[in-house]
Design an enzyme around this catalytic site. Structure first.
Site: not given
Ligand code: COI
Length: 331
Positions: A234, A258, A263, A296
């Site tokens: 996260r 990632d 985001e 992600h």
């Protein structure tokens, strides 16, 4: 029984249709995510299947409940976007999919680490410019490193096994000790010990109030010089400004992220050009050869997507039929 599924992407549709046909249950697939503008589409359904990309705010959950829906099944693991007070107040039953494919995330994480250690992004860039020289991009070997795994849930454990397969020494930190890892003597007692010993830090913790920005200036200061940071978990776990400072100073040798603090609305969007990406801090990171940003996608495999859709639908069906489900999340 009627289920509405929000935010259904084209790659999810075949798995949804397969399930709906096999079960003989009507599932309405909506392309938009659940939010205040789409919540009224749920009127008349018995349950909703959703996935994390936007916060499920109190306002959205209150409206969903007012529309008569309190069976909510997430197609993902993380529940940090769900307003816990609104869940309790409205008597929601919430399920997640805790294990759609831990291996998907673990394999991606280690792939990114290997790319960093072997400097392949730099060699790819040099090669595109016709530069086929070796130096100065000499690599590091994972087999001689200590990897610190933060959180040993399913994903952390899957990653840990791969690190061990490469011959790395693995240490781990978690408040809950897995009996198998305990037997192997892998746990350290504190994060500080992990920071002091690890050459690579692999984050696999869910985001909670307690670990917000756990990798901050103070944490980086406790790490080895030249540490590698991996975050497929996260964005909130890492203080992005502190990471940028640690990259600038060389404290952090490189990072594979990632996930990113801001985001939402950026990842899984086509902005048409690098310049058009609307986040300067993210672009600062994206410009660096020793930072790998991915939008992600660690979870994004055929196996995982199929399981996310079908397990979430099973959970929702169970909730509707029995008021309980195996993967119910307690808030
Ligand atoms: C999760 O399962 O929690 C993920 O991070 C995947 C993403 C689709 C939300």
């Amino acid at each position: 029984m009627k289920i509405i599924a929000y935010g259904i992407r084209d790659d999810e549709r075949p798995y949804l249709e397969q399930w709906s046909q096999a079960q003989g249950i009507d599932v309405k697939a909506v392309g938009d995510l659940l939010d205040e503008t789409t919540v009224d589409l749920a009127k008349g359904y018995d349950g909703a299947v959703v996935y994390q990309q936007k916060p499920y705010t109190a306002a959205v959950l209150d409206k969903l409940a007012a529309n008569g829906i309190t069976n909510l099944s997430l197609r993902n693991v993380g529940v940090d976007n769900v307003d816990a007070d609104a869940v309790k107040r409205n008597g929601f039953k919430v399920t997640n999919v805790p294990a759609y494919s831990p291996a998907a995330i673990a394999e991606f994480t280690v792939t990114e680490l290997m790319r960093l250690l072997r400097r392949t992004p730099t060699f790819d860039r040099k090669q595109a410019q016709g530069d086929l020289r070796w130096a100065p991009d000499i690599a590091d070997e994972l087999n001689s490193m200590t990897v610190g795994v933060v959180a040993t849930g399913r994903i952390g454990r899957a990653a840990l096994k791969i690190y061990q397969g490469f011959g790395a020494k693995v240490i781990a930190y978690d408040v809950f000790h897995n009996p198998e890892l305990e037997k192997q003597g892998l746990y350290v007692d504190t994060l500080d010990e992990l920071y002091a010993q690890a050459d690579v830090i692999s984050l696999h913790a869910p985001a909670t109030k307690d670990n917000h920005n756990m990798l901050n200036d103070a944490a980086f200061a406790k790490m080895k010089d030249g540490v590698w940071i991996l975050n497929p978990a996260r964005g909130a776990l890492v203080d992005t400004d502190a990471l940028i400072r640690a990259l600038d100073s060389g404290k952090v040798a490189g990072a594979a992220l990632d996930v990113y603090e801001n985001e939402v609305g950026i990842f899984n969007t086509d902005f048409g050009s690098f310049d058009a990406v609307p986040d300067e801090r993210l672009k600062n990171l994206m410009r660096r050869d020793n930072v790998l940003i991915s939008p992600h996608i660690a979870f994004y495999t055929k196996t995982a997507v199929k399981n996310m859709v079908q397990y979430a639908l099973n959970n929702n069906k169970q909730l509707i039929e029995t008021g309980q489900a195996e993967n119910e999340v307690q808030f």
